[in-house]
Design a protein around this motif. Structure first.
Motif, PDB file in Angstrom:
ATOM      1  N   SER A 162       0.801  -1.261  -0.182  1.00 45.73           N
ATOM      2  CA  SER A 162      -0.013  -0.074  -0.111  1.00 45.73           C
ATOM      3  C   SER A 162       0.771   1.118   0.014  1.00 45.73           C
ATOM      4  CB  SER A 162      -0.792  -0.167   1.059  1.00 45.73           C
ATOM      5  OG  SER A 162      -0.047  -0.092   2.344  1.00 45.73           O
ATOM      6  N   VAL A 163       0.149   2.530  -0.505  1.00 42.62           N
ATOM      7  CA  VAL A 163       0.775   3.522  -0.809  1.00 42.62           C
ATOM      8  C   VAL A 163       0.080   4.612  -0.040  1.00 42.62           C
ATOM      9  CG1 VAL A 163       1.871   5.464  -2.023  1.00 42.62           C
ATOM     10  CG2 VAL A 163       1.972   2.922  -2.638  1.00 42.62           C
ATOM     11  N   SER A 164       0.255   5.501   1.063  1.00 50.86           N
ATOM     12  CA  SER A 164      -0.376   6.219   1.573  1.00 50.86           C
ATOM     13  C   SER A 164       0.144   7.733   1.318  1.00 50.86           C
ATOM     14  CB  SER A 164      -0.353   6.313   3.185  1.00 50.86           C
ATOM     15  OG  SER A 164      -1.045   5.124   3.580  1.00 50.86           O
ATOM     16  N   LEU A 165      -0.677   8.728   0.749  1.00 47.70           N
ATOM     17  CA  LEU A 165      -0.251  10.098   0.272  1.00 47.70           C
ATOM     18  C   LEU A 165      -1.145  10.901   1.213  1.00 47.70           C
ATOM     19  CD1 LEU A 165      -0.891   8.326  -2.527  1.00 47.70           C
ATOM     20  CD2 LEU A 165       0.942   9.465  -3.168  1.00 47.70           C
ATOM     21  N   THR A 166      -0.626  12.173   1.100  1.00 50.14           N
ATOM     22  CA  THR A 166      -1.432  13.428   1.755  1.00 50.14           C
ATOM     23  C   THR A 166      -1.491  14.350   0.820  1.00 50.14           C
ATOM     24  OG1 THR A 166       0.153  14.478   2.949  1.00 50.14           O
ATOM     25  CG2 THR A 166      -0.517  12.752   3.933  1.00 50.14           C
ATOM     26  N   VAL A 167      -2.641  15.122   0.588  1.00 47.43           N
ATOM     27  CA  VAL A 167      -2.741  16.260  -0.123  1.00 47.43           C
ATOM     28  C   VAL A 167      -3.581  17.313   0.471  1.00 47.43           C
ATOM     29  CG1 VAL A 167      -2.714  14.824  -2.409  1.00 47.43           C
ATOM     30  CG2 VAL A 167      -4.728  15.378  -1.311  1.00 47.43           C
ATOM     31  N   ASP A 168      -3.658  18.276   0.226  1.00 45.07           N
ATOM     32  CA  ASP A 168      -4.444  19.639   0.544  1.00 45.07           C
ATOM     33  C   ASP A 168      -5.885  18.901   0.159  1.00 45.07           C
ATOM     34  OD1 ASP A 168      -2.544  21.369   1.230  1.00 45.07           O
ATOM     35  OD2 ASP A 168      -2.760  22.469  -0.589  1.00 45.07           O
ATOM     36  N   SER A 169      -6.893  19.092   1.184  1.00 43.13           N
ATOM     37  CA  SER A 169      -8.317  18.950   0.736  1.00 43.13           C
ATOM     38  C   SER A 169      -8.520  19.697  -0.283  1.00 43.13           C
ATOM     39  CB  SER A 169      -9.140  18.945   1.878  1.00 43.13           C
ATOM     40  OG  SER A 169      -8.524  18.112   3.170  1.00 43.13           O
ATOM     41  N   ASN A 170      -9.274  19.237  -1.197  1.00 40.79           N
ATOM     42  CA  ASN A 170      -9.738  19.791  -2.547  1.00 40.79           C
ATOM     43  C   ASN A 170     -10.824  19.050  -3.213  1.00 40.79           C
ATOM     44  OD1 ASN A 170      -8.702  18.261  -4.489  1.00 40.79           O
ATOM     45  ND2 ASN A 170      -6.683  19.379  -4.225  1.00 40.79           N
ATOM     46  N   ASP A 171     -11.554  19.753  -4.183  1.00 35.33           N
ATOM     47  CA  ASP A 171     -12.703  19.209  -4.534  1.00 35.33           C
ATOM     48  C   ASP A 171     -12.377  18.227  -5.668  1.00 35.33           C
ATOM     49  OD1 ASP A 171     -11.939  21.267  -5.978  1.00 35.33           O
ATOM     50  OD2 ASP A 171     -13.795  22.551  -5.907  1.00 35.33           O
ATOM     51  N   ARG A 172     -11.006  18.173  -6.034  1.00 36.72           N
ATOM     52  CA  ARG A 172     -10.739  17.139  -7.170  1.00 36.72           C
ATOM     53  C   ARG A 172     -10.592  15.820  -6.628  1.00 36.72           C
ATOM     54  NH1 ARG A 172      -6.605  21.562  -9.487  1.00 36.72           N
ATOM     55  NH2 ARG A 172      -6.575  21.405  -7.138  1.00 36.72           N
ATOM     56  N   LEU A 173     -10.510  15.678  -5.328  1.00 36.73           N
ATOM     57  CA  LEU A 173     -10.263  14.385  -4.204  1.00 36.73           C
ATOM     58  C   LEU A 173     -11.207  13.558  -5.113  1.00 36.73           C
ATOM     59  CD1 LEU A 173      -7.899  14.633  -2.630  1.00 36.73           C
ATOM     60  CD2 LEU A 173      -9.485  14.652  -0.596  1.00 36.73           C
ATOM     61  N   PRO A 174     -12.484  13.530  -5.252  1.00 36.93           N
ATOM     62  CA  PRO A 174     -13.172  12.279  -5.697  1.00 36.93           C
ATOM     63  C   PRO A 174     -12.711  11.938  -7.075  1.00 36.93           C
ATOM     64  CG  PRO A 174     -14.625  13.883  -4.868  1.00 36.93           C
ATOM     65  CD  PRO A 174     -13.212  14.573  -4.912  1.00 36.93           C
ATOM     66  N   LEU A 175     -12.336  12.827  -7.805  1.00 41.32           N
ATOM     67  CA  LEU A 175     -11.812  12.463  -9.119  1.00 41.32           C
ATOM     68  C   LEU A 175     -10.689  11.559  -9.415  1.00 41.32           C
ATOM     69  CD1 LEU A 175     -12.724  15.897 -11.162  1.00 41.32           C
ATOM     70  CD2 LEU A 175     -13.776  13.805 -11.445  1.00 41.32           C
ATOM     71  N   ILE A 176      -9.573  12.267  -8.293  1.00 38.54           N
ATOM     72  CA  ILE A 176      -8.466  11.382  -8.288  1.00 38.54           C
ATOM     73  C   ILE A 176      -8.597   9.982  -7.756  1.00 38.54           C
ATOM     74  CG2 ILE A 176      -6.413  11.387  -6.769  1.00 38.54           C
ATOM     75  CD1 ILE A 176      -6.621  14.440  -6.780  1.00 38.54           C
ATOM     76  N   ALA A 177      -9.710   9.978  -6.784  1.00 39.08           N
ATOM     77  CA  ALA A 177      -9.681   8.549  -6.244  1.00 39.08           C
ATOM     78  C   ALA A 177     -10.642   7.795  -7.110  1.00 39.08           C
ATOM     79  CB  ALA A 177     -10.761   8.755  -5.015  1.00 39.08           C
ATOM     80  N   ALA A 178     -11.173   8.148  -7.928  1.00 44.33           N
ATOM     81  CA  ALA A 178     -11.691   7.435  -8.956  1.00 44.33           C
ATOM     82  C   ALA A 178     -10.820   7.029 -10.246  1.00 44.33           C
ATOM     83  CB  ALA A 178     -12.805   8.266  -9.965  1.00 44.33           C
ATOM     84  N   ASP A 179      -9.743   7.742 -10.353  1.00 46.80           N
ATOM     85  CA  ASP A 179      -8.664   7.468 -11.301  1.00 46.80           C
ATOM     86  C   ASP A 179      -7.844   6.357 -10.814  1.00 46.80           C
ATOM     87  OD1 ASP A 179      -9.672   9.073 -13.403  1.00 46.80           O
ATOM     88  OD2 ASP A 179      -7.826  10.512 -13.342  1.00 46.80           O
ATOM     89  N   LEU A 180      -7.413   6.729  -9.314  1.00 43.64           N
ATOM     90  CA  LEU A 180      -6.604   5.854  -8.438  1.00 43.64           C
ATOM     91  C   LEU A 180      -7.393   4.461  -8.439  1.00 43.64           C
ATOM     92  CD1 LEU A 180      -5.411   7.848  -5.643  1.00 43.64           C
ATOM     93  CD2 LEU A 180      -4.108   7.270  -7.768  1.00 43.64           C
ATOM     94  N   SER A 181      -8.718   4.244  -8.471  1.00 40.67           N
ATOM     95  CA  SER A 181      -9.381   3.031  -8.110  1.00 40.67           C
ATOM     96  C   SER A 181      -9.182   2.198  -9.498  1.00 40.67           C
ATOM     97  CB  SER A 181     -10.847   3.432  -7.905  1.00 40.67           C
ATOM     98  OG  SER A 181     -11.431   3.903  -8.955  1.00 40.67           O
ATOM     99  N   GLN A 182      -8.776   2.688 -10.827  1.00 38.69           N
ATOM    100  CA  GLN A 182      -8.446   1.823 -11.763  1.00 38.69           C
ATOM    101  C   GLN A 182      -7.198   1.045 -11.208  1.00 38.69           C
ATOM    102  OE1 GLN A 182     -10.260   2.324 -14.879  1.00 38.69           O
ATOM    103  NE2 GLN A 182     -11.563   3.581 -13.645  1.00 38.69           N
ATOM    104  N   LEU A 183      -6.297   1.270 -10.400  1.00 43.48           N
ATOM    105  CA  LEU A 183      -5.133   0.749 -10.198  1.00 43.48           C
ATOM    106  C   LEU A 183      -5.255  -0.124  -9.072  1.00 43.48           C
ATOM    107  CD1 LEU A 183      -2.605   3.808 -10.434  1.00 43.48           C
ATOM    108  CD2 LEU A 183      -3.082   2.194 -12.150  1.00 43.48           C
ATOM    109  N   ALA A 184      -6.113   0.385  -8.176  1.00 42.48           N
ATOM    110  CA  ALA A 184      -5.978  -0.558  -6.711  1.00 42.48           C
ATOM    111  C   ALA A 184      -7.150   0.034  -6.012  1.00 42.48           C
ATOM    112  CB  ALA A 184      -4.796  -0.101  -6.115  1.00 42.48           C
TER     113      ALA A 184
END
Ligand code: ASP
Ligand code: MG
Length: 474
Positions: A361-383
């Motif tokens: 697993s990889v944990s990353l931290t980012v500024d909370s922002n409204d792109r987070l759901p989109l990022i998560a959707a893209d990441l869920s293609q990988l894992a």
């Protein structure tokens, strides 16, 4: 010549009272045999308002844009009238302010017709803030008996053509600054110029990016090989932690450039470290000082930190962060996996603050922002992906943390009552960081501060400030 570059931020020139304080500070330096070169920001909040006017005009709201400009005109006119007493000089300054606003209005009207705001026009519009403030400050200095002369920063700070974030051309600046400024200083004059604004090689107005006046100060100080660069703001300098969270926070008297840079990155808002690099490269000390409390000695930022008996210099805290956990159930950490993850953050133009990896697993931290759901959707293609907001990053900064054994044990013992979500140490020798829930952050900072600033090194920290506090609490 004892040259010192003095940069005054927006709050140091926000109204006539502030400009008078600033003038008194500069007059004091002159009286002490120093040769100041002064760099000023626009009056506080003016840059934001100019950008709002530009925005309104570009959306066809001509009246809205002109209304903003008209309020700014009144504010500057009133200040100009209050600053200069001699009627002829006062009339000249007010006329100058009016002329500048007339040109600004003309540009805004044009923009409202064209309806397209290019970076180039945006820079031209915001430049009025510093172009006008520097003129007013020059006139006010003369009222105070300072032999001030206005210098157009755009004749010295030459950049490339990346409008809104232009890159300074050091070789040209290193030539132009001494050429234009040294003769003035030699005659006992005090040059006053706007920060932030610059021009490209064909003479078009550019800017160095938001907050860029510090950068101007460092560029000029570097080019002139000044004895020091003073950044005048409205805080007493860099503190051991945020005094609003931790009332017994102490002023840090001296800190290394690297330490200051780590702190700035992790939330301490005093100054942007990259902006003072030109000074650091040339070994010129940078002082952060408070124009509302000029007796205070501030913080001295130097290339090499002096030895400090305390392990840490300061504790920064950055809130409103999210943790994203990426768990690869199928694919183990194969080659190219991290790259695929980072490509997604890159695509969404989101900076990652901290990373921690394990086999799966990889944990990353980012500024909370409204792109987070989109990022998560893209990441869920990988894992498998989970993300959680309301996190805070605590960053402890000090020289050579890595070299001291038992340091991590002491840090985590101080916050043993708090749940730690992610830890990072080693990326830099001078920073130990960890993530906790935002609700625990203030308490964690206070506990750490109590543990590590019990007996602060008096050479490094302003312990005098604590004495009255101790006396009143006993
Ligand atoms: N006035 C500019 C800004 O607000 C530059 C500065 O003050 O440093 O970003
Ligand atoms: Mg600033």
């Amino acid at each position: 010549m004892n040259l010192v570059v003095m940069k005054f931020g927006g709050t140091s020139v926000e109204d006539p009272a502030a400009i008078h304080r600033t003038a008194a500070i500069v007059a004091g330096r002159v009286a002490n045999g120093r040769s100041p070169v002064v760099v000023v920001s626009a009056m506080a909040r003016v840059t934001d308002q100019l950008l709002r006017a530009a925005d309104a005009a570009s959306q066809g709201d001509r009246a809205g844009a002109l209304a903003i400009s008209s309020r700014l005109r009144s504010r500057h006119r009133d200040a100009a009238a209050a600053l200069v007493k001699n009627p002829a000089d006062q009339a000249a300054l007010v006329t100058l302010v009016d002329q500048k606003f007339d040109s600004l209005d003309e540009i805004l009207r044009g923009l409202a017709a064209i309806l397209e705001l290019t970076p180039r026009i945006s820079d031209l519009i915001v430049s009025f803030g510093e172009r006008i403030s520097s003129r007013m400050v020059t006139a006010a200095f003369r009222e105070h008996g300072i032999n001030a002369v206005h210098v157009d920063a755009r004749e010295i700070i030459v950049t490339d053509s990346q409008f809104q974030k232009a890159i300074p051309q050091d070789d040209i600046i290193d030539k132009k600054a001494p050429e234009k400024l040294l003769p003035l200083a030699r005659e006992g004059k005090v040059p006053v110029m706007g920060g932030f604004i610059a021009s490209n090689e064909t003479g078009l107005t550019t800017t160095l990016g938001r907050g860029g006046s510090d950068f101007t100060g460092a560029l000029v100080g570097g080019a002139l090989a000044a004895k020091a660069i003073e950044i005048w703001t409205d805080v007493d300098g860099i503190m051991t932690s945020d005094p609003r969270v931790c009332p017994d926070a102490l002023r840090v008297k001296v800190i290394s450039f690297e330490e200051a840079a780590e702190l700035a990155y992790f939330g301490a808002k005093v100054l942007h470290p990259a902006t003072i690099l030109p000074a650091v490269k040339k070994n010129i000390p940078v002082l952060v000082l408070n124009s509302k409390n000029p007796r205070n000695e501030g913080t001295r930022i130097i290339s090499l930190a002096p030895h400090c008996k305390s392990p840490f210099k300061s504790i920064a805290c950055k809130k409103k962060l999210s943790i994203i956990d990426v768990v690869a159930s199928r694919m183990l950490m194969t080659h190219g996996y991290l790259k695929a993850i980072f490509d997604i953050f890159d695509k969404h133009q989101t900076a990652v603050d901290m990373v921690s990896t394990s086999e799966v697993s990889v944990s990353l931290t980012v500024d909370s922002n409204d792109r987070l759901p989109l990022i998560a959707a893209d990441l869920s293609q990988l894992a498998d992906v989970k993300y959680e907001g309301k996190k805070a990053l605590i960053c402890m900064v000090g020289e050579d943390i890595r070299g001291q054994s038992g340091m991590a044990a002491q840090v985590f013992a101080a916050i043993r009552h708090i749940n730690v979500r992610m830890i990072s140490q080693g990326a830099s020798e001078i920073n130990m960081s960890f993530m906790i829930d935002e609700d625990d952050a203030d308490e964690a900072v206070r506990s750490l501060h109590a543990a590590f600033f019990q007996n602060p090194d008096p050479d490094i920290f302003d312990v005098e400030a604590r004495k009255p506090l101790l006396a009143s609490s006993s």
